[in-house]
Design an enzyme around this catalytic site. Structure first.
Site, short mmCIF file in Angstrom:
data_model
loop_
_atom_site.label_atom_id
_atom_site.label_comp_id
_atom_site.label_asym_id
_atom_site.label_seq_id
_atom_site.Cartn_x
_atom_site.Cartn_y
_atom_site.Cartn_z
N THR A 212 5.39 0.91 -0.52
CA THR A 212 4.91 2.45 -0.48
C THR A 212 5.53 3.00 0.70
O THR A 212 6.02 2.34 1.69
CB THR A 212 3.40 2.39 -0.17
OG1 THR A 212 3.18 1.42 0.87
CG2 THR A 212 2.51 1.83 -1.36
N GLU A 260 -0.40 6.27 2.09
CA GLU A 260 0.73 5.60 1.56
C GLU A 260 0.97 6.07 0.23
O GLU A 260 0.16 6.29 -0.69
CB GLU A 260 0.48 4.14 1.48
CG GLU A 260 0.24 3.52 3.08
CD GLU A 260 -0.01 2.04 3.00
OE1 GLU A 260 0.57 1.36 2.58
OE2 GLU A 260 -1.31 1.58 3.29
#
Length: 315
Positions: A212, A260
């Site tokens: 991420t 994220e």
């Protein structure tokens, strides 16, 4: 679009203009009505359209510590205003001294002496000057004295968002905080966006097979409620379908709230140090802690599948 920070940045030979004043955080659909009206009027009169806004938010100066979460930073507002046809944006530094400017002095110093207003376009509840003592009626009186028109536009659009409440920045912030990004999108006319620089986190996503982009958000950003969302990750001029996680990573006993974004089906992305944007399309589920790492991985795979479907349906 020209951008000025402070009255001293305005060109000395600046001529007449059509002006609208406000925080315009989010540039939502109500704001768009006022700004579009100002632009249309400017075109009719053959003069530029100018938006006057403030930094920081006036509430932070009048009531320190009360700065509201921001729906859009100033550079994003400028982009949105440019799309609406605005010719110039004046960002006035809102200081304690500036907050003490009387409505009459504001009119003279800003609208008359610097922007040479030919027309001013506002919403019905517009307030300005020290202790917000100035209103639309006062502005109309000043217009008669200083030769500018005042046009009042009803900005109160309604829809399903917020159970039918009139669209406003306040309502949008509340919906974002509740995770109702679909409602926020109805008000904004586009997905709610969060921006920031990609920084190195614990890199657990990479270890789990779902790397991420950990976005260090800008100060005072309005961040959606903890949970998983479908949306887009904008980086290097590309909009990538994404599964977005907001929260503290309870699976790993995290305490710091993060945003994220996992770019779905993308391999080998290196975004560290880049300024990116994350658009929130739809809420998928709330934050949760799972019994095992295997259960977490199974859920993450299901989340990505669901996010992929939502974005595909969108496209």
């Amino acid at each position: 679009m020209q951008r000025w920070r402070g009255l001293e940045d305005i060109p000395e030979d600046w001529g007449r203009s059509v002006v609208t004043i406000g925080s315009y955080d989010g540039v939502h659909r109500g704001h768009q009505l006022i700004i579009k009206h100002a632009v249309d009027r400017a075109r009719e009169l053959g003069v530029p359209a100018v938006v006057v806004t403030f930094d920081p938010h006036p509430s932070e100066v009048v009531r320190p510590g009360s700065h509201p979460p921001l729906l859009a930073p100033h550079h994003r507002r400028a982009e949105l205003m440019t799309e609406l046809g605005v010719d110039a944006c004046l960002i006035l530094p809102f200081t304690t001294e500036f907050s003490k400017l009387s409505p009459a002095d504001f009119v003279v110093k800003v609208l008359v002496d610097k922007l040479h207003a030919k027309a001013v376009v506002e919403g019905p509840n517009f307030r300005f000057g020290h202790k917000a003592a100035g209103n639309v009626d006062f502005l109309i009186e000043q217009g008669r004295i200083y030769d500018f028109e005042v046009e009042v536009v009803d900005l109160y659009v309604t829809g399903e968002a917020g159970g039918g409440e009139p669209f406003s920045s306040t309502l949008t912030r509340r919906l974002v905080a509740e995770g109702d990004v679909a409602g926020a999108r109805e008000i904004l006319g586009r997905p709610h966006r969060v921006e920031g620089v990609v920084v190195r986190g614990a890199q657990r996503g990479r270890e789990l097979g779902f790397p991420t982009a950990n976005v260090e958000t800008l100060p005072h950003t309005a961040i959606p409620a903890d949970g998983v969302y479908a949306g887009y990750l904008h980086a290097q001029g590309e909009a990538m379908p994404a599964a977005i996680s907001v929260g503290t990573n309870p699976q790993f006993d995290g305490t710091e709230r993060t945003v994220e974004a996992y770019a779905i089906d993308r391999v080998g992305l290196d975004l560290y140090g880049l300024h990116v944007a994350v658009d929130f399309l739809a809420y998928v589920r709330g934050q949760a802690k799972f019994e095992s790492l295997e259960a977490l991985l199974e859920q993450m795979a299901a989340d990505v599948k669901r996010c992929r479907e939502i974005v595909a349906a969108e496209e």
